[in-house]
Write an enzyme that holds these catalytic residues in place. Structure first.
Site, PDB file in Angstrom:
ATOM      1  N   ASN A 101     -78.772 -19.530 -36.486  1.00 20.80           N
ATOM      2  CA  ASN A 101     -78.171 -20.715 -35.870  1.00 20.80           C
ATOM      3  C   ASN A 101     -79.152 -21.862 -35.685  1.00 20.80           C
ATOM      4  O   ASN A 101     -78.748 -23.012 -35.543  1.00 20.80           O
ATOM      5  CB  ASN A 101     -77.554 -20.357 -34.522  1.00 20.80           C
ATOM      6  CG  ASN A 101     -78.545 -19.689 -33.585  1.00 20.80           C
ATOM      7  OD1 ASN A 101     -79.154 -18.685 -33.920  1.00 20.80           O
ATOM      8  ND2 ASN A 101     -78.704 -20.247 -32.395  1.00 20.80           N
ATOM      9  N   GLY A 117     -67.844 -16.018 -29.698  1.00 24.87           N
ATOM     10  CA  GLY A 117     -68.873 -15.266 -30.388  1.00 24.87           C
ATOM     11  C   GLY A 117     -69.732 -14.400 -29.485  1.00 24.87           C
ATOM     12  O   GLY A 117     -70.067 -13.264 -29.826  1.00 24.87           O
ATOM     13  N   SER A 118     -70.108 -14.923 -28.327  1.00 24.67           N
ATOM     14  CA  SER A 118     -70.962 -14.142 -27.417  1.00 24.67           C
ATOM     15  C   SER A 118     -70.245 -12.888 -26.929  1.00 24.67           C
ATOM     16  O   SER A 118     -70.848 -11.810 -26.834  1.00 24.67           O
ATOM     17  CB  SER A 118     -71.402 -14.999 -26.223  1.00 24.67           C
ATOM     18  OG  SER A 118     -72.297 -16.015 -26.637  1.00 24.67           O
ATOM     19  N   CYS A 173     -77.103 -22.953 -26.503  1.00 28.62           N
ATOM     20  CA  CYS A 173     -77.055 -21.985 -25.401  1.00 28.62           C
ATOM     21  C   CYS A 173     -78.355 -21.924 -24.610  1.00 28.62           C
ATOM     22  O   CYS A 173     -78.396 -21.345 -23.534  1.00 28.62           O
ATOM     23  CB  CYS A 173     -76.727 -20.598 -25.957  1.00 28.62           C
ATOM     24  SG  CYS A 173     -75.149 -20.541 -26.827  1.00 28.62           S
ATOM     25  N   GLN A 203     -72.302 -18.542 -37.288  1.00 30.68           N
ATOM     26  CA  GLN A 203     -72.632 -19.765 -38.039  1.00 30.68           C
ATOM     27  C   GLN A 203     -72.113 -19.721 -39.475  1.00 30.68           C
ATOM     28  O   GLN A 203     -71.962 -20.760 -40.112  1.00 30.68           O
ATOM     29  CB  GLN A 203     -74.150 -19.972 -38.056  1.00 30.68           C
ATOM     30  CG  GLN A 203     -74.752 -20.334 -36.720  1.00 30.68           C
ATOM     31  CD  GLN A 203     -74.335 -21.707 -36.217  1.00 30.68           C
ATOM     32  OE1 GLN A 203     -74.057 -22.615 -36.985  1.00 30.68           O
ATOM     33  NE2 GLN A 203     -74.281 -21.863 -34.897  1.00 30.68           N
ATOM     34  N   THR A 253     -54.031 -11.546 -21.440  1.00 31.38           N
ATOM     35  CA  THR A 253     -52.948 -12.302 -22.056  1.00 31.38           C
ATOM     36  C   THR A 253     -53.403 -12.963 -23.350  1.00 31.38           C
ATOM     37  O   THR A 253     -54.459 -13.595 -23.402  1.00 31.38           O
ATOM     38  CB  THR A 253     -52.427 -13.381 -21.079  1.00 31.38           C
ATOM     39  OG1 THR A 253     -52.026 -12.752 -19.868  1.00 31.38           O
ATOM     40  CG2 THR A 253     -51.250 -14.129 -21.687  1.00 31.38           C
ATOM     41  N   SER A 292     -66.567 -17.213 -34.317  1.00 35.20           N
ATOM     42  CA  SER A 292     -66.044 -18.074 -33.261  1.00 35.20           C
ATOM     43  C   SER A 292     -65.384 -19.298 -33.863  1.00 35.20           C
ATOM     44  O   SER A 292     -65.938 -19.922 -34.774  1.00 35.20           O
ATOM     45  CB  SER A 292     -67.182 -18.492 -32.323  1.00 35.20           C
ATOM     46  OG  SER A 292     -66.688 -19.209 -31.217  1.00 35.20           O
ATOM     47  N   ALA A 293     -64.199 -19.655 -33.355  1.00 32.35           N
ATOM     48  CA  ALA A 293     -63.396 -20.725 -33.954  1.00 32.35           C
ATOM     49  C   ALA A 293     -64.042 -22.097 -33.878  1.00 32.35           C
ATOM     50  O   ALA A 293     -63.878 -22.920 -34.783  1.00 32.35           O
ATOM     51  CB  ALA A 293     -62.024 -20.775 -33.281  1.00 32.35           C
ATOM     52  N   HIS A 294     -64.789 -22.369 -32.809  1.00 30.91           N
ATOM     53  CA  HIS A 294     -65.258 -23.739 -32.598  1.00 30.91           C
ATOM     54  C   HIS A 294     -66.419 -24.127 -33.514  1.00 30.91           C
ATOM     55  O   HIS A 294     -66.853 -25.274 -33.509  1.00 30.91           O
ATOM     56  CB  HIS A 294     -65.622 -23.973 -31.130  1.00 30.91           C
ATOM     57  CG  HIS A 294     -66.930 -23.425 -30.697  1.00 30.91           C
ATOM     58  ND1 HIS A 294     -68.041 -24.220 -30.496  1.00 30.91           N
ATOM     59  CD2 HIS A 294     -67.314 -22.162 -30.410  1.00 30.91           C
ATOM     60  CE1 HIS A 294     -69.044 -23.460 -30.101  1.00 30.91           C
ATOM     61  NE2 HIS A 294     -68.630 -22.212 -30.043  1.00 30.91           N
TER      62      HIS A 294
END
Length: 393
Positions: free
Chosen positions: A152, A72-73, A326, A180, A238, A200-202
């Site tokens: 967030n 995300g960042s 963060c 979020q 990659t 963001s996936a996490h």
């Protein structure tokens, strides 16, 4: 200590077993580089294309508008710096809010050192942006509006569709940090007039280290990383095959179960809020009561330092946070809480609980029961609380 209750899902989430299963093959058996030309690599490239399609469908976007990043960042940085660079000749003014994630705020501060002007909009006591104030801030030189989808820290959901409409009417590019919200709230980039979106996936039970930037077709934005031709030449490096496939699987699960998950989490969230407000004195709920993420409950406990409360909760097996992961370790109070008008001494006593479908009803009861005793114990050691009690008594 055997009991462990995880209530910090806004920081990161458990990777689902189905997501790990989907990823595993691409670490060992099908580990090929999708950019290579042999047949096996082509199969990996096809899987990445399928993943891109799943994620695009989740927000009503086109496949070619989804660009994978490291998180995300990175996506926030790309969106803001990329538009600033591409539209430098058109204008130098950016509009954002005072409660954005630091990935947005610090990027804007960086651009201010390089000739750009930034308007940081205030928010009301619930964390909502005033639409009239936003529109009145637009200048002929405004090139970008960046407003997060959901905060967030306090969970407030912003009026994104209305902001998108204003941006479109004024011909200004609109970016939203949806880290979020993605996978947790319905998002339609067409209906909401979103030009750029970060995720963001996490944050939705996927792997760490992979995110996305949605870039509407025709949006002017400079490339992020120069090198190879990955991500249509916009972001070299990659391809993170396993991560992207895991991201897509997590998205698929999240979208399919969104309504059910939100109903479950909101019920437990509301129980947590109601019990704390009823049973713990001198507590404030932060964020909008209704327009908030289903899993978010953020409080300020007067006469207590949030860090002390977190440590004692941890000793009871409860994992929570005092705000954004963060900024953990910072001695300063949350910029979000200060922006909604809280004084420093109250903002310092903040705790964020962010639950998930793994959270059980008995976990909520355990959190509140332990919290009550901890708050009472900490306040008994506070001279400020002692003076306050004497005054009101």
């Amino acid at each position: 200590m055997s009991k462990k209750i995880y209530a910090d899902n806004a920081a990161t989430t458990r990777v689902y077993p189905e997501v790990l299963d989907a990823m595993k093959t691409y670490f060992d058996e099908e580990y090929w580089n999708p950019s290579s030309t042999y047949e096996s690599a082509g199969k990996a490239a096809k899987k990445v294309a399928e993943a891109r399609n799943v994620i695009a469908n989740a927000i009503n976007a086109r496949d070619k508008e989804i660009f994978f990043t490291g998180g995300g960042s990175e996506s926030d940085n790309w969106a803001i710096k990329g538009v600033a660079d591409a539209l430098r000749e058109k204008g130098n003014h950016i509009i954002t809010t005072k409660i954005e994630h630091h990935a947005v705020l610090h990027t804007c501060e960086f651009l201010e050192k390089h000739g750009f002007e930034v308007t940081y909009l205030p928010v009301d006591e619930d964390g909502l942006v005033d639409l009239e104030e936003l529109e009145s801030a637009i200048r002929p030189t405004t090139i970008l509006i960046s407003v997060m989808f959901a905060n967030n820290e306090i969970g407030t959901i912003e009026p994104i569709a209305e902001i998108g409409k204003i941006a479109k009417e004024h011909g200004v590019t609109f970016h939203t940090d949806a880290v979020q919200a993605f996978g947790h709230e319905p998002i339609d980039v067409e209906a909401m007039n979103i030009d750029l979106l970060s995720a963001s996936a996490h944050k939705l039970n996927g792997p760490k280290g992979v995110g996305l930037l949605y870039i509407r077709r025709g949006t002017k934005i400079s490339n992020l990383i120069h090198g190879g031709g990955q991500e249509n030449g916009r972001r070299a490096g990659t391809t993170n095959t396993a991560g992207i496939i895991g991201f897509a699987k997590a998205t698929e699960i999240a979208v399919e179960n969104m309504e059910k998950n939100n109903q479950y989490e909101a019920r437990l969230r509301d129980k947590l809020i109601e019990r704390i407000l009823e049973e713990v004195p001198y507590v404030r709920l932060n964020g909008h009561r209704e327009r908030r993420l289903a899993n978010n409950a953020n409080f300020c406990f007067r006469f207590i330092e949030g860090e002390s409360l977190l440590i004692m909760l941890d000793l009871k097996g409860i994992c929570a946070s005092s705000g954004s992961a963060c900024t953990s370790g910072s001695l300063d109070p949350s910029h979000v809480l200060l922006a909604i008008g809280l004084p420093h001494e109250i903002a310092h006593g903040s705790i964020r609980f962010s639950i998930s479908t793994d959270t059980k009803e008995e976990d909520i009861d355990y959190i509140v029961d332990e919290l009550k005793g901890i708050v009472e114990r900490l306040r008994s050691m506070s001279p400020l609380y002692e003076d306050f009690v004497k005054e009101v008594g």
